[in-house]
Design an enzyme around this catalytic site. Structure first.
Site, PDB file in Angstrom:
ATOM      1  N   ASP A  14       0.860  -1.183   0.000  1.00  0.00           N
ATOM      2  CA  ASP A  14       0.000   0.000   0.000  1.00  0.00           C
ATOM      3  C   ASP A  14       0.898   1.234   0.000  1.00  0.00           C
ATOM      4  OD1 ASP A  14       0.921   0.363   2.614  1.00  0.00           O
ATOM      5  OD2 ASP A  14      -1.073   0.358   3.527  1.00  0.00           O
ATOM      6  N   HIS A  15       0.274   2.399   0.066  1.00  0.00           N
ATOM      7  CA  HIS A  15       1.003   3.668  -0.002  1.00  0.00           C
ATOM      8  C   HIS A  15       2.022   3.827   1.129  1.00  0.00           C
ATOM      9  CE1 HIS A  15      -2.622   4.194   2.404  1.00  0.00           C
ATOM     10  NE2 HIS A  15      -1.932   5.094   3.106  1.00  0.00           N
ATOM     11  N   CYS A  71       2.779  -3.255   4.154  1.00  0.00           N
ATOM     12  CA  CYS A  71       1.927  -2.114   4.471  1.00  0.00           C
ATOM     13  C   CYS A  71       2.564  -1.434   5.673  1.00  0.00           C
ATOM     14  CB  CYS A  71       0.473  -2.518   4.719  1.00  0.00           C
ATOM     15  SG  CYS A  71       0.145  -3.492   6.202  1.00  0.00           S
ATOM     16  N   GLY A  74       2.169  -4.293   8.399  1.00  0.00           N
ATOM     17  CA  GLY A  74       2.283  -5.675   7.924  1.00  0.00           C
ATOM     18  C   GLY A  74       1.099  -6.531   8.342  1.00  0.00           C
ATOM     19  N   HIS A 104      10.034 -24.049   9.728  1.00  0.00           N
ATOM     20  CA  HIS A 104       9.003 -24.793  10.453  1.00  0.00           C
ATOM     21  C   HIS A 104       7.616 -24.701   9.831  1.00  0.00           C
ATOM     22  CE1 HIS A 104      11.426 -24.657  14.470  1.00  0.00           C
ATOM     23  NE2 HIS A 104      12.122 -25.146  13.463  1.00  0.00           N
ATOM     24  N   ARG A 115       6.555   0.743   8.560  1.00  0.00           N
ATOM     25  CA  ARG A 115       6.717   1.781   9.575  1.00  0.00           C
ATOM     26  C   ARG A 115       7.497   1.294  10.800  1.00  0.00           C
ATOM     27  NH1 ARG A 115       0.587   3.684   8.794  1.00  0.00           N
ATOM     28  NH2 ARG A 115       0.943   5.200   7.113  1.00  0.00           N
ATOM     29  N   ARG A 138       8.972 -33.547  11.006  1.00  0.00           N
ATOM     30  CA  ARG A 138       7.860 -33.385  11.953  1.00  0.00           C
ATOM     31  C   ARG A 138       7.027 -32.141  11.654  1.00  0.00           C
ATOM     32  NH1 ARG A 138       9.526 -29.940  16.615  1.00  0.00           N
ATOM     33  NH2 ARG A 138      11.625 -29.229  16.151  1.00  0.00           N
TER      34      ARG A 138
END
Length: 146
Positions: A14-15, A71, A74, A104, A115, A138
């Protein structure tokens, strides 16, 4: 996964994350990756789902193997990406989390908060995400349950 397929990376933002996306994109291109840019293409205000839905859909459908979404925090981009059943998008704010999400969880998408992460660290996170293999074993059973 074919080696050539691993060299194609989708990226979208995004911006708030435009400048960091551009830095990540240049870094990836310099390292020989083909970058598929889903936008945005300026710091003008946009809604992140408009970029993340098409990107995550292409990862989900196997059209592209891995994606990076950004973003401000995030969080929003990771929430959108994880709506898709074959997407495992991990929000990472340091190198160790990037390593673990691959080892994992076999994460196929990375979310970054522009930011909160300095550019140098973001590039290290990206490199770790792209160069760390899934351990399987696993962990495979757990990933299958996702």
């Amino acid at each position: 996964m074919e080696k050539e397929e691993r060299r194609r990376i989708a990226i979208g933002c995004d911006h708030a994350a435009f400048m960091l996306k551009e830095s990540v994109k240049k870094h990836l291109q310099a390292a020989g990756y083909e970058v598929c840019d889903y936008g945005c293409f300026s710091s003008e205000s946009v809604d992140y789902p408009d970029m993340v839905h098409p990107l995550a859909s292409d990862v989900n459908d196997g059209k592209i193997a891995r994606g990076i979404v950004l973003c401000g925090s995030g969080i929003g981009v990771s929430m959108v990406a994880n709506k898709y059943p074959k997407v495992r998008c991990a929000l990472c704010w340091n190198v160790e989390l990037a390593r673990l999400c691959r080892q994992h969880n076999d994460a196929n998408m990375l979310a970054l908060g522009a930011r909160f992460i300095p550019e140098k660290e973001a590039l290290e996170i990206v490199d770790t995400f792209l160069n760390t293999p899934f351990e399987g074993g696993r962990h495979q059973g757990r990933v299958d349950k996702i």
